[in-house]
Scaffold this motif. Structure first.
Motif, mmCIF file in Angstrom:
data_model
loop_
_atom_site.group_PDB
_atom_site.id
_atom_site.type_symbol
_atom_site.label_atom_id
_atom_site.label_comp_id
_atom_site.label_asym_id
_atom_site.label_seq_id
_atom_site.Cartn_x
_atom_site.Cartn_y
_atom_site.Cartn_z
ATOM 1 N N THR A 1 15.316 -10.649 -3.014
ATOM 2 C CA THR A 1 14.325 -10.012 -2.710
ATOM 3 C C THR A 1 14.753 -10.731 -0.874
ATOM 4 O O THR A 1 14.092 -10.275 0.032
ATOM 5 N N VAL B 1 7.815 -3.106 2.984
ATOM 6 C CA VAL B 1 7.505 -1.991 2.517
ATOM 7 C C VAL B 1 6.513 -1.224 2.785
ATOM 8 O O VAL B 1 5.391 -0.937 3.795
ATOM 9 N N ARG C 1 5.800 -5.357 -4.901
ATOM 10 C CA ARG C 1 5.621 -5.317 -4.113
ATOM 11 C C ARG C 1 4.338 -5.469 -3.046
ATOM 12 O O ARG C 1 4.395 -6.335 -1.907
ATOM 13 N N VAL D 1 7.224 -7.866 -0.060
ATOM 14 C CA VAL D 1 8.651 -7.166 0.925
ATOM 15 C C VAL D 1 8.137 -6.792 1.645
ATOM 16 O O VAL D 1 7.118 -5.836 2.235
ATOM 17 N N THR E 1 12.331 -2.262 -2.226
ATOM 18 C CA THR E 1 11.817 -0.709 -0.565
ATOM 19 C C THR E 1 11.238 -0.091 -0.745
ATOM 20 O O THR E 1 10.120 0.632 0.137
#
Length: 308
Positions: free
Chosen positions: A201, A93, A140, A91, A243
């Motif tokens: 997501t 991040v 993540r 993701v 996030t």
């Protein structure tokens, strides 16, 4: 803080990839001491000395470390990894990273390739594996020993840098194969969640794309929630779960990271950088900048102009 220690390794394919990466990683280092060479979606990273802590926001990617070691802090998890291992990010991040082992004789070297949700969906549609539940939250960021099939794909991609015409034709099928091995691997569930168009997501990724494309413009949560196809309250909750930041915090980090690039790479004045990324007050910009990077923007402006 949980620390996950990872060990290094090597192989004949990795040694060939190291030689190719050294030859193709030709861009001069930036103010952080890192060299980035980008060609057709392939990014070669090189550092000839340990670096300081570097703030950034990763996109979904896989990064194969060929030589040296690096640390990445995401949330409360500290990952240390080296040659023979891969960093996988599922993701968008925020992270803090640093190169910890590198020298002129044995530089830190890595190959990074961004993940493509559309390509993942296409490959997933041809696989028999059951898709992940859209409601599940992703892992993540993680580190694993580099799979031989992924290393082979990366090697074939970097070999093609010597053959631009072949790269234009063969890059797409090799990337398709790489996405297949990621979906078929032990963390395929996390990859499938990235590809599920109605999953949290993917919905949050659509809002992130809006923020990345237009971070300098003031945005309301309602606008971002509409891009994600969620109610504002649900969007805010899921955005932070995916996030680690609220939407406004995420936008602020995007602004400050771009401002830092303007200061370091282009030598732009502090006030110009502040207004260029959407700040209306140079003093507020300086406070936010110092809070994020630990020093006022004028310090980085001086570093950038000295390097130039």
């Amino acid at each position: 803080m949980r620390e996950i220690q990872q060990t290094a390794g090597s192989s004949a394919a990795a040694m060939e990839l190291i030689a190719l990466a050294k030859r193709h990683a030709v861009h001069p280092p930036d103010a952080e001491g890192l060299s980035f060479t980008r060609t057709e979606g392939i990014e070669l990273v090189k550092a000839e000395a340990p670096s300081g802590h570097i703030r950034t926001i990763y996109r979904p990617l896989i990064c194969l470390v060929l030589q040296g070691e690096k640390e990445v802090l995401s949330g409360d998890t500290l990952l240390r990894f080296g040659a023979g291992q891969s960093l996988m990010v599922n993701v968008d991040v925020p992270v803090t990273g640093r190169v910890v082992t590198a020298s002129r004789h044995a530089p830190y070297l890595a190959v990074a390739i961004e993940l493509d949700a559309a390509r993942l969906r296409e490959v997933m549609g041809q696989m028999e594996a059951a898709p992940a539940s859209p409601g599940d939250l992703p892992t993540r960021i993680l580190v694993e020993k580099t799979d031989g099939a992924l290393l082979d794909c990366a090697l074939r991609l970097v070999r093609l840098l010597d053959h631009p015409q072949a790269l234009a034709v063969l890059r797409a099928p090799i990337l398709q194969e790489m996405h297949y091995w990621l979906l078929a691997g032990r963390h395929g569930g996390a990859m499938r969640r990235l590809a599920m168009p109605d999953g949290h997501t993917a919905r949050i990724a659509r809002a992130v794309a809006v923020l990345r494309a237009d971070y300098a413009r003031p945005m309301r949560v309602e606008e971002l929630a509409a891009a994600a196809g969620m109610s504002p309250s649900s969007f805010h909750q899921h955005f932070k779960a995916v996030t680690t930041l609220s939407p406004l915090q995420f936008q602020k980090q995007l602004r400050l990271l771009e401002a830092r690039r303007l200061l370091l790479a282009e030598g732009r004045a502090v006030s110009h950088s502040a207004f260029a990324v959407g700040y209306e007050s140079a003093s507020q910009f300086s406070r936010d900048y110092a809070r994020m990077f630990g020093a006022p923007p004028r310090r980085d402006l001086g570093i950038g102009r000295a390097v130039a």
